[in-house]
Design a protein around this motif. Sequence first.
Motif: not given
Length: 124
Positions: A53-56, A115-118, A121-124
């Motif tokens: 829910m948070i990731i979404g 989570s991997g997608w998130l 996005n945060y690391l790149i």
Amino acid sequence: MNIITESGMILLFYIIPYIVLLFSKKINRQFRLLHLSVRVVDLLIPYLFIMLMIIGNIALERNIIPHLIILLSIPGILMATYFTFKTQTLTFYLFFRKWWRVVFLILITLHLFGSGWLLMNYLI
């Protein structure tokens, strides 16, 4: 918060289910000593649901709870139909036990990809 703290917290929340699963044998043994029929998988499902829910909300900027509920209900309906036609009865205990495992597999897969997608996005 700065980017390092945010990335560290996201990484922590991403890794927690896998760490718990890594030590699930020891945790399940402790539950058996207390004569509880709870397993680690049963405890991870609410955590995974909340995390998705948070990731979404972060990634898609919308509420994905209705979509998750529909996604989790479809296998339940199909399993209940199959068990009913196969045995002519539906034993609720067995149905919910199997359905809960299917829910876990769906949620852990969504957690892995979301989570991997998130993280990417945060690391790149």
